[in-house]
Design an enzyme around this catalytic site. Structure first.
Site, PDB file in Angstrom:
ATOM      1  N   SER A 226      -5.861   3.905   4.153  1.00  0.00           N
ATOM      2  CA  SER A 226      -5.357   2.965   3.146  1.00  0.00           C
ATOM      3  C   SER A 226      -6.514   2.418   2.319  1.00  0.00           C
ATOM      4  O   SER A 226      -6.705   1.207   2.183  1.00  0.00           O
ATOM      5  CB  SER A 226      -4.576   1.820   3.790  1.00  0.00           C
ATOM      6  OG  SER A 226      -3.757   1.181   2.815  1.00  0.00           O
TER       7      SER A 226
ATOM      8  N   LYS B  31       0.222   3.773  -2.771  1.00  0.00           N
ATOM      9  CA  LYS B  31      -0.755   4.863  -2.716  1.00  0.00           C
ATOM     10  C   LYS B  31      -0.091   6.236  -2.644  1.00  0.00           C
ATOM     11  O   LYS B  31      -0.718   7.247  -2.992  1.00  0.00           O
ATOM     12  CB  LYS B  31      -1.700   4.666  -1.541  1.00  0.00           C
ATOM     13  CG  LYS B  31      -2.607   3.446  -1.667  1.00  0.00           C
ATOM     14  CD  LYS B  31      -3.554   3.335  -0.488  1.00  0.00           C
ATOM     15  CE  LYS B  31      -4.525   2.171  -0.642  1.00  0.00           C
ATOM     16  NZ  LYS B  31      -3.884   0.853  -0.419  1.00  0.00           N
TER      17      LYS B  31
ATOM     18  N   SER C 172       0.787  -1.239   0.000  1.00  0.00           N
ATOM     19  CA  SER C 172       0.000   0.000   0.000  1.00  0.00           C
ATOM     20  C   SER C 172       0.817   1.286   0.000  1.00  0.00           C
ATOM     21  O   SER C 172       0.237   2.366  -0.137  1.00  0.00           O
ATOM     22  CB  SER C 172      -0.957   0.015   1.200  1.00  0.00           C
ATOM     23  OG  SER C 172      -2.116  -0.737   0.917  1.00  0.00           O
TER      24      SER C 172
END
Length: 459
Positions: A299, A136, A133
């Site tokens: 997230s 991102k 993640s």
């Protein structure tokens, strides 16, 4: 919360900052929302638009947005005035932590002095591996840099012919339908229409709706029309059972809402084109800066994939997984981010094929902290605060990094990563990234990564 606020306030004082910034008593956008929730308060809803204005095709209804965070620029402008650690001086402190048996066979890291641009620590920082993640961060920079912080995502209803209404998806996974339904019904009543058939248009997006990981509680099928990320429970973030067809589910809910406002909806909702239709009503999402903050704090995979597609559309590419991946890379290249051996397969980081290096991630963070790029400041504002908000709420407890480290984490099977910023006691802002693959225990690996980040907060 008071203790955390005090710790954050101490960081600001150390940096000799007179004007509040992202460490403003811990009360940036997400913290304000958290504090309000803890105190039992609720956000003030967006003002209702008069029915006459809706019927006349007035301004779209806008989603309620949290209070704007104070600019982070003064913090970073002042924080670089203290002495920077010497290049290479961090190795003696970080090397034993990087040698932890709790990390996997692949372990990489980088620490960058934001103000001076000096690489202070380099442990195979150019090696690209699965970022999970932390991808991102790239999506956030691409979205803000391409679309701007004020851009909103618009969901519309249009009349196609005398008896058909089409709800046209604008790619807003946070969509709530109540206001849009009320305004659409008001517009229909003003036209003398009380019975319609309902269609839904998802043509904004193309390509597969399912991520390569398949059906998964971490991400709904990616369509241009969905309500609350297709969640079938009352959750606002995290894993949840999702609608198998979020667009159909949204249209079905919309039909029920129209009926509650006195509009007869005949038949069942069907796919339909809205092109050329007469606008009835519209709903705008929160501004891009708020969407980016939410994506990073929670997230949020659904938002990440949606924002990647918006970047693709802005660049004339297909709004698909492949189109978004190419668009994110292109946006980072425009900023001069080093992308050697980088691989983008999606916007969320759920794909193990994704590959980024600590050098890439720290450069992204340094860009977001740079006074030359205020458009990227929401990236920093959205980073979870250690032991306080978002995905770091339960990490960094009783460590020097608690309340000081802001970071995006990444976790997939066999992958643990962290990338963020911290402020030294001397007032220096450092960007860092630590990544590991193949760790024997995810919780132990996370604790080892937290120890590396905390060590920077007590230099």
């Amino acid at each position: 919360m008071v203790a955390i606020s005090a710790a954050i306030g101490a960081v600001v004082a150390t940096g000799a900052v007179a004007e509040a910034g992202p460490w403003d008593g811990g009360q940036r956008t997400a913290e304000r929302s958290l504090a309000a929730a803890r105190d039992g308060r609720t956000a003030v809803p967006a003002a209702r638009k008069p029915a006459a204005e809706a019927a006349a095709g007035g301004r779209p209804r806008a989603a309620a947005a949290p209070p704007a965070a104070a600019s982070a620029a003064p913090v970073f402008a002042a924080a670089g005035t203290g002495p920077a650690p010497a290049a290479g001086s961090l190795a003696p402190r970080l090397a034993p932590l990087m040698s932890s048996p709790d990390l996997g066979t692949v372990r990489t890291g980088a620490v960058l002095d934001v103000a001076g641009g000096t690489l202070l620590y380099d442990h195979r920082s150019g090696t690209a591996s699965t970022p999970a993640s932390t991808t991102k961060l790239a999506t956030a920079v691409a979205a803000l840099g391409t679309l701007g912080g004020s851009r909103t995502l618009t969901t519309r209803t249009v009349a196609v012919g005398a008896k058909r209404v089409v709800i046209v998806g604008g790619g807003d996974p946070t969509l709530e339908l109540d206001g849009l339904a009320a305004d659409t019904a008001a517009a229909l009543h003003a036209r003398g229409t009380t019975s319609v058939r309902l269609g839904y248009d998802t043509s904004l997006y193309s390509g597969p709706v399912l991520h390569p990981i398949g059906v998964n509680e971490n991400l709904a099928p990616v369509t241009a029309l969905m309500v609350r990320e297709g969640r079938l429970d009352h959750s606002a973030s995290g894993p949840a059972t999702r609608a198998a067809d979020p667009a159909l589910a949204a249209a079905t809910s919309f039909a029920e809402l129209l009926r509650s406002h006195g509009i007869t909806v005949t038949g069942t909702p069907e796919p339909a084109g809205g092109k050329g239709g007469t606008r009835l009503a519209a709903h705008e999402s929160a501004p891009m800066r708020s969407l980016v903050e939410r994506m990073l704090t929670d997230s949020d995979n659904d938002l990440a994939e949606a924002l990647g597609r918006q970047v693709a559309l802005a660049g004339g590419r297909p709004a698909s997984f492949a189109g978004a991946a190419k668009a994110i890379r292109s946006a980072l290249q425009r900023y001069g981010v080093p992308l050697a051996r980088a691989v983008f397969a999606d916007g969320s980081g759920l794909d193990h094929v994704d590959a980024l290096s600590p050098a890439t991630l720290t450069r992204i963070l340094a860009l977001a902290a740079s006074p030359a790029h205020p458009e990227l400041r929401p990236v920093l504002d959205g980073l979870p605060i250690a032991s306080f908000t978002g995905t770091l709420a339960s990490r960094f407890a009783s460590t020097p990094g608690a309340g000081v480290v802001r970071a995006k984490t990444g976790t997939l099977t066999g992958t643990n990563t962290i990338a963020g910023v911290t402020v030294t006691p001397g007032g220096r802002v450092l960007a860092f990234s630590f990544m590991t693959q193949g760790a024997p225990s995810a919780p132990a690996a996370q604790a080892a990564l937290d120890a590396l980040a905390s060590a920077l907060s007590s230099l």
